[in-house]
Write a protein that holds these residues in place. Structure first.
Motif, PDB file in Angstrom:
ATOM      1  N   GLY A 122     -22.631 -44.680 -39.032  1.00  0.00           N
ATOM      2  CA  GLY A 122     -23.559 -45.016 -39.905  1.00  0.00           C
ATOM      3  C   GLY A 122     -24.056 -44.171 -40.874  1.00  0.00           C
ATOM      4  O   GLY A 122     -24.812 -44.446 -41.632  1.00  0.00           O
ATOM      5  N   GLY A 136     -18.009 -44.710 -44.655  1.00  0.00           N
ATOM      6  CA  GLY A 136     -16.990 -45.890 -45.494  1.00  0.00           C
ATOM      7  C   GLY A 136     -17.425 -46.242 -46.716  1.00  0.00           C
ATOM      8  O   GLY A 136     -16.910 -46.711 -47.627  1.00  0.00           O
ATOM      9  N   THR A 137     -18.779 -46.325 -46.723  1.00  0.00           N
ATOM     10  CA  THR A 137     -19.639 -46.843 -48.315  1.00  0.00           C
ATOM     11  C   THR A 137     -19.234 -45.796 -49.182  1.00  0.00           C
ATOM     12  O   THR A 137     -18.923 -46.163 -50.429  1.00  0.00           O
ATOM     13  N   THR A 194      -9.599 -44.431 -39.929  1.00  0.00           N
ATOM     14  CA  THR A 194      -8.982 -44.380 -38.590  1.00  0.00           C
ATOM     15  C   THR A 194      -9.705 -45.709 -37.868  1.00  0.00           C
ATOM     16  O   THR A 194      -9.024 -46.305 -37.387  1.00  0.00           O
ATOM     17  N   ARG A 222      -8.996 -50.953 -35.849  1.00  0.00           N
ATOM     18  CA  ARG A 222      -9.269 -52.383 -35.888  1.00  0.00           C
ATOM     19  C   ARG A 222      -8.164 -53.327 -36.107  1.00  0.00           C
ATOM     20  O   ARG A 222      -7.810 -54.127 -35.692  1.00  0.00           O
ATOM     21  N   ASP A 233     -16.359 -45.134 -27.122  1.00  0.00           N
ATOM     22  CA  ASP A 233     -15.947 -43.880 -26.810  1.00  0.00           C
ATOM     23  C   ASP A 233     -14.868 -43.702 -27.730  1.00  0.00           C
ATOM     24  O   ASP A 233     -14.473 -44.527 -28.580  1.00  0.00           O
ATOM     25  N   GLY A 245     -13.679 -40.810 -40.726  1.00  0.00           N
ATOM     26  CA  GLY A 245     -13.416 -40.976 -39.458  1.00  0.00           C
ATOM     27  C   GLY A 245     -12.328 -40.051 -38.548  1.00  0.00           C
ATOM     28  O   GLY A 245     -12.247 -40.243 -37.697  1.00  0.00           O
ATOM     29  N   ARG A 251     -11.790 -36.314 -35.685  1.00  0.00           N
ATOM     30  CA  ARG A 251     -13.102 -36.515 -34.984  1.00  0.00           C
ATOM     31  C   ARG A 251     -13.097 -35.572 -33.581  1.00  0.00           C
ATOM     32  O   ARG A 251     -14.095 -35.419 -32.950  1.00  0.00           O
ATOM     33  N   ARG A 262     -25.741 -53.876 -40.736  1.00  0.00           N
ATOM     34  CA  ARG A 262     -24.350 -53.779 -41.587  1.00  0.00           C
ATOM     35  C   ARG A 262     -23.600 -54.827 -41.239  1.00  0.00           C
ATOM     36  O   ARG A 262     -23.661 -55.513 -40.289  1.00  0.00           O
ATOM     37  N   TYR A 288     -21.940 -54.048 -46.684  1.00  0.00           N
ATOM     38  CA  TYR A 288     -23.212 -54.606 -47.068  1.00  0.00           C
ATOM     39  C   TYR A 288     -24.288 -54.013 -46.200  1.00  0.00           C
ATOM     40  O   TYR A 288     -23.731 -54.009 -44.792  1.00  0.00           O
ATOM     41  N   ARG A 338     -19.412 -56.068 -36.766  1.00  0.00           N
ATOM     42  CA  ARG A 338     -18.349 -55.502 -36.100  1.00  0.00           C
ATOM     43  C   ARG A 338     -18.956 -55.537 -34.596  1.00  0.00           C
ATOM     44  O   ARG A 338     -20.096 -55.410 -34.365  1.00  0.00           O
ATOM     45  N   ARG A 371     -21.679 -44.045 -28.979  1.00  0.00           N
ATOM     46  CA  ARG A 371     -20.916 -43.617 -30.232  1.00  0.00           C
ATOM     47  C   ARG A 371     -21.617 -42.258 -30.769  1.00  0.00           C
ATOM     48  O   ARG A 371     -20.992 -41.317 -31.221  1.00  0.00           O
TER      49      ARG A 371
HETATM   50  P1  AP5 Z   1     -21.238 -47.073 -43.599  1.00  0.00           P
HETATM   51  O1  AP5 Z   1     -20.802 -46.746 -44.672  1.00  0.00           O
HETATM   52  O2  AP5 Z   1     -20.486 -48.357 -42.942  1.00  0.00           O
HETATM   53  O3  AP5 Z   1     -21.292 -45.943 -42.388  1.00  0.00           O
HETATM   54  P2  AP5 Z   1     -19.968 -45.228 -41.632  1.00  0.00           P
HETATM   55  O4  AP5 Z   1     -20.383 -43.915 -41.548  1.00  0.00           O
HETATM   56  O5  AP5 Z   1     -18.684 -45.459 -42.063  1.00  0.00           O
HETATM   57  O6  AP5 Z   1     -20.303 -45.752 -40.100  1.00  0.00           O
HETATM   58  P3  AP5 Z   1     -19.405 -46.353 -38.990  1.00  0.00           P
HETATM   59  O7  AP5 Z   1     -20.027 -47.178 -38.173  1.00  0.00           O
HETATM   60  O8  AP5 Z   1     -18.232 -47.118 -39.716  1.00  0.00           O
HETATM   61  O9  AP5 Z   1     -18.689 -44.961 -38.507  1.00  0.00           O
HETATM   62  P4  AP5 Z   1     -18.159 -44.780 -37.299  1.00  0.00           P
HETATM   63  O10 AP5 Z   1     -17.548 -43.395 -37.245  1.00  0.00           O
HETATM   64  O11 AP5 Z   1     -18.879 -45.041 -35.991  1.00  0.00           O
HETATM   65  O12 AP5 Z   1     -16.885 -46.026 -37.125  1.00  0.00           O
HETATM   66  P5  AP5 Z   1     -15.342 -46.045 -37.289  1.00  0.00           P
HETATM   67  O13 AP5 Z   1     -15.028 -47.286 -37.811  1.00  0.00           O
HETATM   68  O14 AP5 Z   1     -14.872 -44.645 -37.791  1.00  0.00           O
HETATM   69  O15 AP5 Z   1     -22.722 -47.263 -43.594  1.00  0.00           O
HETATM   70  C1  AP5 Z   1     -23.430 -48.153 -42.453  1.00  0.00           C
HETATM   71  C2  AP5 Z   1     -24.377 -49.300 -43.062  1.00  0.00           C
HETATM   72  O16 AP5 Z   1     -25.515 -48.326 -43.639  1.00  0.00           O
HETATM   73  C3  AP5 Z   1     -23.969 -50.101 -43.980  1.00  0.00           C
HETATM   74  O17 AP5 Z   1     -24.410 -51.240 -43.838  1.00  0.00           O
HETATM   75  C4  AP5 Z   1     -24.251 -49.395 -45.343  1.00  0.00           C
HETATM   76  O18 AP5 Z   1     -24.461 -50.528 -46.573  1.00  0.00           O
HETATM   77  C5  AP5 Z   1     -25.384 -48.812 -44.957  1.00  0.00           C
HETATM   78  N1  AP5 Z   1     -25.696 -47.548 -45.622  1.00  0.00           N
HETATM   79  C6  AP5 Z   1     -24.826 -46.533 -46.236  1.00  0.00           C
HETATM   80  N2  AP5 Z   1     -25.412 -45.313 -46.695  1.00  0.00           N
HETATM   81  C7  AP5 Z   1     -26.730 -45.787 -46.916  1.00  0.00           C
HETATM   82  C8  AP5 Z   1     -27.763 -45.081 -47.289  1.00  0.00           C
HETATM   83  N3  AP5 Z   1     -27.546 -44.172 -47.969  1.00  0.00           N
HETATM   84  N4  AP5 Z   1     -28.886 -45.779 -47.163  1.00  0.00           N
HETATM   85  C9  AP5 Z   1     -29.320 -46.702 -46.731  1.00  0.00           C
HETATM   86  N5  AP5 Z   1     -28.211 -47.718 -46.016  1.00  0.00           N
HETATM   87  C10 AP5 Z   1     -26.813 -46.995 -46.287  1.00  0.00           C
HETATM   88  O19 AP5 Z   1     -14.919 -45.901 -35.775  1.00  0.00           O
HETATM   89  C11 AP5 Z   1     -15.217 -46.873 -34.801  1.00  0.00           C
HETATM   90  C12 AP5 Z   1     -14.201 -46.504 -33.272  1.00  0.00           C
HETATM   91  O20 AP5 Z   1     -13.183 -46.548 -33.704  1.00  0.00           O
HETATM   92  C13 AP5 Z   1     -15.013 -45.202 -32.841  1.00  0.00           C
HETATM   93  O21 AP5 Z   1     -16.119 -45.338 -32.042  1.00  0.00           O
HETATM   94  C14 AP5 Z   1     -13.724 -44.962 -31.934  1.00  0.00           C
HETATM   95  O22 AP5 Z   1     -13.797 -45.740 -30.493  1.00  0.00           O
HETATM   96  C15 AP5 Z   1     -12.489 -45.177 -32.745  1.00  0.00           C
HETATM   97  N6  AP5 Z   1     -12.207 -44.303 -33.605  1.00  0.00           N
HETATM   98  C16 AP5 Z   1     -12.216 -44.326 -34.956  1.00  0.00           C
HETATM   99  N7  AP5 Z   1     -11.628 -43.023 -35.539  1.00  0.00           N
HETATM  100  C17 AP5 Z   1     -11.245 -42.326 -34.297  1.00  0.00           C
HETATM  101  C18 AP5 Z   1     -11.027 -40.971 -34.046  1.00  0.00           C
HETATM  102  N8  AP5 Z   1     -10.492 -40.325 -35.330  1.00  0.00           N
HETATM  103  N9  AP5 Z   1     -10.794 -40.581 -33.041  1.00  0.00           N
HETATM  104  C19 AP5 Z   1     -10.892 -41.396 -31.914  1.00  0.00           C
HETATM  105  N10 AP5 Z   1     -11.449 -42.749 -32.064  1.00  0.00           N
HETATM  106  C20 AP5 Z   1     -11.690 -42.857 -33.229  1.00  0.00           C
END
Ligand code: AP5
Length: 227
Positions: A19, A23-24, A40, A45, A66, A94, A97, A136, A146, A170, A181
């Motif tokens: 969060g 990604g944004t 990633t 996904r 996890d 991402g 990690r 989100r 968004y 999601r 997380r």
């Molecule tokens: P957004 O940009 O979506 O945030 P993000 O940092 O990309 O958050 P994620 O939840 O996608 O990160 P994550 O690391 O948990 O997930 P991932 O998919 O990598 O912003 C969030 C929201 O806030 C949006 O609605 C946006 O509009 C808003 N926003 C953004 N900036 C803002 C601001 N400044 N002010 C206000 N609002 C704002 O990983 C998911 C899962 O996959 C993990 O839990 C794990 O199980 C697995 N995984 C992925 N990569 C790995 C890896 N390398 N190793 C092991 N497991 C992995």
């Protein structure tokens, strides 16, 4: 900056908790600098949706909040980063990690005489992350992100980017999974801040502000790296 004038392909890492806005911001940098966003989370996904062996192994782990095993994630990243479009430079969202993933990335890049250009740490308080994640949603067509409050489409119910009218949330964006997380982030990913500090490529960005202000800070950092 026109991507065509970039001489060395940039390898940028966006570090940050769930969060934080990785990604944004990655999508905005992709548009601005002609780089390729490699998430990633998105790749995993896709693997889950396609029912691949990696996807089957990752599904329950992701739903629990996890980290998926290093072996699976490194293999997915290695295959994707070898595709021709990545030669113009990448933004890793991402990944890495864990320290094992960071060392594997260094090894992959060294094989083609590349190295990490900058690792940008997006710094956000835990309470803010929960607010961001709980609001989100994304376009089901193009994946544009968004937020119920912070970033809504200009026309309600219509994606600004592709005009699609379907959106999705999601499965792992629920309070219980978010807590896991965050725990995984602090235990396994936060140590990478020191890792990249020691490698001399760490940049810290205060990511508590508005999306466009943070984008401006990032553009300054990325502009120096890709010029
Ligand atoms: P957004 O940009 O979506 O945030 P993000 O940092 O990309 O958050 P994620 O939840 O996608 O990160 P994550 O690391 O948990 O997930 P991932 O998919 O990598 O912003 C969030 C929201 O806030 C949006 O609605 C946006 O509009 C808003 N926003 C953004 N900036 C803002 C601001 N400044 N002010 C206000 N609002 C704002 O990983 C998911 C899962 O996959 C993990 O839990 C794990 O199980 C697995 N995984 C992925 N990569 C790995 C890896 N390398 N190793 C092991 N497991 C992995």
């Amino acid at each position: 900056m026109d991507a065509a004038t970039t001489t060395t392909p940039a390898v940028l890492i966006l570090l940050g908790p769930p969060g934080a806005g990785k990604g944004t911001q990655a999508r905005m940098l992709e548009d601005k600098f002609g780089l390729v966003q490699l998430s990633t989370g998105d790749l995993l996904r896709d693997a889950v949706a396609a029912g691949t062996e990696a996807g089957k192994a990752a599904k329950a782990v992701m739903e629990a909040g996890d980290l998926v095993s290093d072996g699976i994630v490194i293999a997915i990243l290695r295959d994707r980063i070898a595709e021709p479009d990545c030669a113009k430079g990448v933004i890793l969202d991402g990944f890495p990690r864990t320290t094992v993933q960071a060392e594997a990335l260094d090894g992959l890049l060294a094989a083609t005489d590349q190295k990490v250009s900058a690792a940008i740490s997006l710094e956000v308080e835990d309470a803010e992350m929960v607010t961001r994640i709980s609001g989100r949603y994304t376009c089901a067509g193009c994946g544009e992100g968004y937020h119920d409050v912070y970033k809504t489409p200009a026309v309600e119910g219509v994606c600004d980017k592709c005009g699609n009218t379907e959106f999705k949330r999601r499965a792992d964006d629920n309070a219980e999974t978010v807590a896991s997380r965050l725990k995984a982030y602090h235990a396994q990913t936060a140590p990478l801040i020191d890792y990249y500090q020691n490698h001399g490529v760490l940049k810290r960005v205060d990511a508590m502000g508005k999306i466009n202000d943070i984008a401006g800070d990032l553009e300054g950092i990325v502009g120096e790296v890709v010029s």
